[in-house]
Enzyme design. Structure first.
Site, PDB file in Angstrom:
ATOM      1  N   ASP A  22      76.388  61.124  67.112  1.00 28.94           N
ATOM      2  CA  ASP A  22      76.488  61.783  68.416  1.00 28.94           C
ATOM      3  C   ASP A  22      75.111  62.186  68.931  1.00 28.94           C
ATOM      4  O   ASP A  22      74.839  62.110  70.131  1.00 28.94           O
ATOM      5  CB  ASP A  22      77.386  63.019  68.315  1.00 28.94           C
ATOM      6  CG  ASP A  22      78.860  62.658  68.234  1.00 28.94           C
ATOM      7  OD1 ASP A  22      79.174  61.445  68.252  1.00 28.94           O
ATOM      8  OD2 ASP A  22      79.690  63.581  68.158  1.00 28.94           O
ATOM      9  N   ASP A  54      75.479  86.987  69.691  1.00 24.94           N
ATOM     10  CA  ASP A  54      74.359  86.158  69.236  1.00 24.94           C
ATOM     11  C   ASP A  54      73.980  85.120  70.284  1.00 24.94           C
ATOM     12  O   ASP A  54      72.875  84.579  70.248  1.00 24.94           O
ATOM     13  CB  ASP A  54      74.719  85.445  67.929  1.00 24.94           C
ATOM     14  CG  ASP A  54      74.627  86.366  66.715  1.00 24.94           C
ATOM     15  OD1 ASP A  54      74.238  87.532  66.896  1.00 24.94           O
ATOM     16  OD2 ASP A  54      74.942  85.908  65.600  1.00 24.94           O
ATOM     17  N   ALA A 106      82.247  70.273  69.669  1.00 26.13           N
ATOM     18  CA  ALA A 106      80.926  70.436  69.058  1.00 26.13           C
ATOM     19  C   ALA A 106      80.712  71.912  68.681  1.00 26.13           C
ATOM     20  O   ALA A 106      81.541  72.513  68.009  1.00 26.13           O
ATOM     21  CB  ALA A 106      79.845  69.918  70.004  1.00 26.13           C
ATOM     22  N   LEU A 152      83.552  74.538  69.206  1.00 26.70           N
ATOM     23  CA  LEU A 152      84.644  74.519  68.229  1.00 26.70           C
ATOM     24  C   LEU A 152      84.277  75.336  66.997  1.00 26.70           C
ATOM     25  O   LEU A 152      85.083  76.100  66.472  1.00 26.70           O
ATOM     26  CB  LEU A 152      84.967  73.075  67.844  1.00 26.70           C
ATOM     27  CG  LEU A 152      86.132  72.874  66.875  1.00 26.70           C
ATOM     28  CD1 LEU A 152      87.444  73.316  67.506  1.00 26.70           C
ATOM     29  CD2 LEU A 152      86.226  71.411  66.440  1.00 26.70           C
TER      30      LEU A 152
END
Length: 288
Positions: free
Chosen positions: A69, A173, A185, A188
């Site tokens: 990817d 964060d 990506a 998830l």
């Protein structure tokens, strides 16, 4: 009907990549498929000089990308908004954007030769960064835009407005704005949902929020998502698809919308997004 002209780009650092490139070149020659190699790909196999990404995009109808990817995302970010359909052959581990694994490359060539591959249109993010009302830059992303503290693990405060309505001030964060393609990506991993490619939404996913009730939020992809770091805090970083990074100052404005362009990912005939999902996430549907 003339054969599709193919541009071949490979991540030659991947194990087995040069050997696979040679096999694909031989198969395309056997089938009389017009093939053009990217310059570093050609160099990796000792072939005649190849051409640049820009020339491939200009001259080819389909880009065959060997890697993972990350390789596809790199090709996208080097395309300078001139996109061609991409068919990915996975030389890595997971690979949601790739069409087939390295052992099934002949299926991909067969689909190209017969014109039976199908195209899945994917929404892109259009990301603007404004400072004192002036545009610093405009970027395209397939997966996500991530605002984070960078190397230091500290909480940051981000004010988020969707259209004209305040969503929240996130104390976390960081924050991910992902397309449906990018939902599998980083989003998830941060607890966001899986979205089908044509769902028509973006997902705003906080990364380790200080307030545990802050959960991922789906918004229409027709929305304008505005993100601004709160005053009196250190700089943050905007990262696009894990490829491009930009330092964001307090007071800067990040504006995210749906890009006018769309990327087409090639898939084998009969393959659905749900089949890809089951394979990649190893969903067997049976009790363990």
């Amino acid at each position: 009907m003339s054969a599709c002209r193919i541009g071949l780009i490979a991540n030659h650092s991947k194990p087995g990549a040069p050997e696979l490139v040679r096999e694909i070149v031989a198969e395309c020659e056997r089938r009389s498929l017009p093939l053009q190699l990217e310059s570093m790909t050609a160099e990796a196999i000792g072939s005649a000089p190849g051409v640049s990404h820009a020339e491939l995009v200009r001259d080819c109808e389909l880009l065959l990308v060997l890697g993972g990817d990350g390789t596809i995302l790199q090709v996208l970010h080097e395309a300078c908004d001139a996109f061609r359909p991409i068919l990915g052959i996975n030389l890595g581990t997971l690979g949601f954007l790739t069409c087939v694994g390295a052992t099934a490359w002949r299926d991909a060539i067969e689909a190209i030769a017969t014109g039976t591959y199908r195209l899945s249109e994917r929404t892109l993010l259009d990301v603007e960064v404004l400072r004192d009302g002036q545009r610093l830059g405009r970027y395209i992303a397939l997966n996500d835009a991530v605002i984070s503290r960078g190397e230091l693990s500290k909480l940051i405060k981000l004010n988020v407005v969707v259209d004209d309505a305040n969503l929240s001030e996130y104390n976390a964060d960081g924050l991910i704005v992902a397309t449906p393609t990018g939902s599998t990506a980083y989003s998830l991993s941060a607890g966001g949902p899986v979205l089908i490619p044509n769902s028509g939404v973006f997902v705003v996913t906080p990364i380790c929020p200080h307030v545990l009730t802050m959960r991922p939020v789906l918004v229409s992809d027709d929305s304008v998502i505005s993100i601004q770091p709160s005053p009196n805090q250190p700089d943050v970083f905007l990262t696009l698809d894990g490829q491009d990074s930009l330092r964001i100052l307090a007071g800067d404005l990040i504006r995210i919308t749906k890009a006018p362009q769309r990327l087409q990912l090639a898939m084998l005939p009969g393959m659905s997004f749900f089949e890809v999902l089951r394979q990649k996430l190893k969903w067997s549907g049976t009790a363990i």
